[in-house]
Write an enzyme that holds these catalytic residues in place. Structure first.
Site, PDB file in Angstrom:
ATOM      1  N   HIS A  92       1.101  -1.098  -0.015  1.00 11.70           N
ATOM      2  CA  HIS A  92      -0.091   0.054   0.004  1.00 11.70           C
ATOM      3  C   HIS A  92       0.895   1.243   0.023  1.00 11.70           C
ATOM      4  O   HIS A  92       2.037   1.309   0.721  1.00 11.70           O
ATOM      5  CB  HIS A  92      -0.889   0.196   1.322  1.00 11.70           C
ATOM      6  CG  HIS A  92      -1.784   1.133   1.086  1.00 11.70           C
ATOM      7  ND1 HIS A  92      -1.823   2.144   1.432  1.00 11.70           N
ATOM      8  CD2 HIS A  92      -3.181   0.820   0.716  1.00 11.70           C
ATOM      9  CE1 HIS A  92      -2.906   2.955   1.162  1.00 11.70           C
ATOM     10  NE2 HIS A  92      -3.739   2.003   0.860  1.00 11.70           N
ATOM     11  N   GLU A 165      -4.145   1.796  -7.529  1.00 14.17           N
ATOM     12  CA  GLU A 165      -4.580   2.845  -6.671  1.00 14.17           C
ATOM     13  C   GLU A 165      -3.590   3.988  -6.540  1.00 14.17           C
ATOM     14  O   GLU A 165      -2.622   4.260  -5.963  1.00 14.17           O
ATOM     15  CB  GLU A 165      -4.490   2.263  -5.213  1.00 14.17           C
ATOM     16  CG  GLU A 165      -4.773   3.142  -4.100  1.00 14.17           C
ATOM     17  CD  GLU A 165      -5.273   2.572  -2.651  1.00 14.17           C
ATOM     18  OE1 GLU A 165      -6.410   2.398  -2.601  1.00 14.17           O
ATOM     19  OE2 GLU A 165      -4.470   2.364  -2.085  1.00 14.17           O
TER      20      GLU A 165
END
Ligand code: 13P
Length: 251
Positions: A92, A165
């Site tokens: 992430h 993302e």
């Protein structure tokens, strides 16, 4: 295919009582919906939520450490598996910002695959990189290094999930600033091309790619229908049972 909707609760909520309430509300609202749902709570809530889990919601972790032993503060894949975790978010951007490198991400992805945990592998460019026209090269580098040394056979046969993302589209819990469906579509095509180049056309065609960044009930459907994503990774909206169920209800 059923869209895969992943909730990344990040470092929220503050108490287990709140986590339990949210989990139960989502579980209730998610029943009978078409989407497959994975909840990724903070590590400490995983055992308690695992005990509440019915057959519908799946559990994931927000990270997974590949080794055991003298590694202060880490939680290993085997520890997570004991509590029914089937997925782990790896790479992430909020972890990359704290120093996680492509090499560490690569070790984690390999260890997940070795232990039958499905990696939810996040890639994405910053706002600056996009402005400078570097999106393609950033995604290619993250994919190449994150998946380095994993065989073609393995990629073709694993359930690996790639998340596009873009960092600039992450809400920070306040304002939605989503990437539009057109840009997400371009990223999907580009990622499939890169995977095809590295691992063959079959892998490029079949790999699951989902979108993350300011997903909310108003834009969720566009990412699936227009951008042709296989699912969504939701942060802020997944902390609000009503909003998250509204997202699930779109499919
Ligand atoms: P938001 O949905 O709050 O933009 O967060 C996205 C994200 O980082 C999910 O991993």
């Amino acid at each position: 295919m059923r869209p895969l909707i992943v909730a990344n609760w990040k470092c929220n909520p503050s108490t287990f009582a709140e986590a339990k309430k949210l989990f139960i509300a989502i579980d209730k609202g998610a029943k009978g919906k078409k989407a497959a749902v994975v909840i990724c709570p903070p590590f400490v809530f995983i055992p308690g939520l695992s005990a509440l889990r019915g057959s519908f919601l799946k559990l994931g972790a927000q990270d997974a450490f590949p080794e055991e032993g003298a590694f202060t503060g880490q939680v290993s894949i085997r520890m997570l598996k004991q509590f029914g975790c089937e997925y782990a978010i790896i790479g992430h951007s909020e972890k990359r910002a704290l120093g996680e490198t492509n090499e560490i991400i690569n070790k984690k992805i390999k260890a997940c695959l070795d232990n039958a945990i499905i990696p939810i592998f996040c890639i994405g460019e910053s706002g600056k990189e996009r402005k400078e026209g570097k999106t393609g090269e950033v995604l290619e580098r993250q994919l190449e290094l994150g998946l380095k040394g994993i065989s073609k056979f393995r990629i073709q046969n694993s359930k690996l999930i790639i998340v596009y993302e873009p960092i600039w589209a992450i809400s920070k819990g306040k304002d939605w600033n989503a990437c539009d469906a057109g840009k997400a579509r371009q990223a999907d095509v580009l990622i499939r091309k890169i995977i095809a180049k590295l691992y063959g056309k079959l892998a490029g065609d079949n790999v699951r790619i989902i979108y993350g960044g300011s997903v909310n009930p108003d834009n969720a459907l566009e990412f699936i229908e227009k951008a042709k994503m296989d699912g969504l990774l939701s942060g802020a909206a997944s902390l609000d049972a009503k909003k998250f169920i509204a997202i699930l209800s779109k499919f």
